[in-house]
Motif scaffolding. Sequence first.
Motif, PDB file in Angstrom:
ATOM      1  N   GLY A 197      -6.129   3.895   0.636  1.00  0.00           N
ATOM      2  CA  GLY A 197      -7.406   4.409   1.105  1.00  0.00           C
ATOM      3  C   GLY A 197      -7.545   5.861   0.727  1.00  0.00           C
ATOM      4  O   GLY A 197      -6.557   6.604   0.727  1.00  0.00           O
ATOM      5  N   HIS A 244       0.841  -1.198   0.000  1.00  0.00           N
ATOM      6  CA  HIS A 244       0.000   0.000   0.000  1.00  0.00           C
ATOM      7  C   HIS A 244       0.875   1.247   0.000  1.00  0.00           C
ATOM      8  O   HIS A 244       2.078   1.175   0.241  1.00  0.00           O
ATOM      9  CB  HIS A 244      -1.015   0.006   1.149  1.00  0.00           C
ATOM     10  N   VAL A 271     -11.482   1.906  -0.410  1.00  0.00           N
ATOM     11  CA  VAL A 271     -10.220   1.212  -0.671  1.00  0.00           C
ATOM     12  C   VAL A 271     -10.114   1.010  -2.171  1.00  0.00           C
ATOM     13  O   VAL A 271     -11.026   0.487  -2.802  1.00  0.00           O
ATOM     14  CB  VAL A 271     -10.167  -0.151   0.058  1.00  0.00           C
ATOM     15  N   HIS A 277      -2.656  -1.315  -2.762  1.00  0.00           N
ATOM     16  CA  HIS A 277      -3.930  -0.668  -2.439  1.00  0.00           C
ATOM     17  C   HIS A 277      -3.666   0.641  -1.710  1.00  0.00           C
ATOM     18  O   HIS A 277      -2.553   0.920  -1.280  1.00  0.00           O
ATOM     19  CB  HIS A 277      -4.821  -1.587  -1.600  1.00  0.00           C
TER      20      HIS A 277
END
Length: 200
Positions: free
Chosen positions: A167, A130, A195, A165
């Motif tokens: 947010g 992430h 997400v 990923h």
Amino acid sequence: MATQIRPFHPADLAGIYRLCLLTGEAGGDASGLYRNPDLLGHLYAGPYPVADPSLTFVVADDEGIAGYVVGTADSLGFARWLDEHWWPTLRAQYPRVPDPGDGSQDHVLIDRMHAWSAAPEPQYDEFPAHLHIDLHPRLQGQGWGRRLIATLADALRERGVAGLHLGVDERNTGAIAFYAKVGFATYARREWGRVLTLPV
């Protein structure tokens, strides 16, 4: 100097913290929300180059740090690293405090620091990496964000990482549109936003 993307240097950390605050309110300036200007950086920027500096890249220009991407190749491992190496000192320094009722949001970030979970998330299997990315308004819309993500994706690909990923706050419509343009798809919606995922 010409504007350039380069690997993280320890001297960049203060500039990263400043930029994190400048863009920390759904993409806008969060300076008015926090008495302590370092708290956002402690949560969303600082630990990454400490844990794995080779996955942090900055955009530097004549005025300093104008953009950055920080990342981890292993979100679950990073969460465990935070529990062992990052949170203990910060939790001791910043005990939980009540809402002072003056509109400041320090207590929200301090609560988040104390409640941060090391539990795995559903996206970790397919998208274990992430990132967090911020770009100063003076460089937005010029392709630097796309280049930062591509630079990090290349570094992750070299490590054999399959996907990443991030947010994003639902209010940050500009960022959501940007991420869609560079190939991110919505994986899940949460109470705080969504997400997004990207195969590497």
